[in-house]
Design an enzyme around this catalytic site. Sequence first.
Site, PDB file in Angstrom:
ATOM      1  CB  CYS A 119      -0.979  -0.021   1.173  1.00  0.00           C
ATOM      2  SG  CYS A 119      -2.313   1.196   0.979  1.00  0.00           S
ATOM      3  CG  HIS A 220      -3.598  -3.350   3.108  1.00  0.00           C
ATOM      4  ND1 HIS A 220      -2.686  -2.915   4.043  1.00  0.00           N
ATOM      5  CD2 HIS A 220      -4.108  -2.220   2.535  1.00  0.00           C
ATOM      6  CE1 HIS A 220      -2.645  -1.593   4.049  1.00  0.00           C
ATOM      7  NE2 HIS A 220      -3.497  -1.145   3.142  1.00  0.00           N
ATOM      8  CD  GLU A 222      -1.624  -5.938   5.490  1.00  0.00           C
ATOM      9  OE1 GLU A 222      -2.156  -4.833   5.722  1.00  0.00           O
ATOM     10  OE2 GLU A 222      -1.058  -6.200   4.395  1.00  0.00           O
TER      11      GLU A 222
END
Length: 248
Positions: A119, A220, A222
């Site tokens: 990001c 993202h 994660e």
Amino acid sequence: MSGSEARPVLGLTTYLQRAQTGVWDVDASFLPAIYIEGVNRGGGTAVLLPPQPGGTEVADRILDGIDGLVITGGRDVNPESYGSQRHPTTDEPMGERDSWEFALLNAALRRGMPVLGICRGAQVLNVALGGTLHQHLPDVLGHTRHQQGNAVFSTSSVRTVAGTRLAAIIGASSDGQCYHHQAIDRLGDGLIVSARDTVDGVIEAVELPGDAFVLAVQWHPEERLDDVRLFTAVAEAARAYTTERVSR
């Protein structure tokens, strides 16, 4: 464990801003634990790299002790760093973090150390290489789908560019969890686009061609730990980088 079998150490950049915990309300360096979990599931060991002064000399000393670098998400990059005036919606500049991440990134690129940007990390990479950013995507696209607000991630469908490193890692397409009101405008020197949003064509990933692993995604990864292919890829690249460095 031998050097080739040990889990590679990935340095993750962190926030530096006001935080509350228990009775404390203080300036703090922190990072959501889900990033660390992603690195761990991908086969790496995470260490945190909080913003601090020192520039190139300190950055080089830090990189001596790690195998790869992850530039994480966070607040907007100061638009002065790419020659623009601040848009009303752009975050208040965080000069310490910007300077720290530019120093780490430039040092990593000089070494050929593996780099993964996430990001904000994609935007830092682009700006570090002379590129620019769209400061507020709704002004460009007419909608807020890429950042709905209130900490609600949106799902973007992205299509990779055939022949890129990213395509080799995740295939022709994927869904990404997005939360960004800014995006890459003019590409930085040497970068190529490796993925775009399938709906409006926003650049969702960039990379540097060549042997060194330098890849950044606007989404993202994660936030979807059922798929850790990007974390696995940077961990494997970090292991190979250190094995080669030790063997010289």
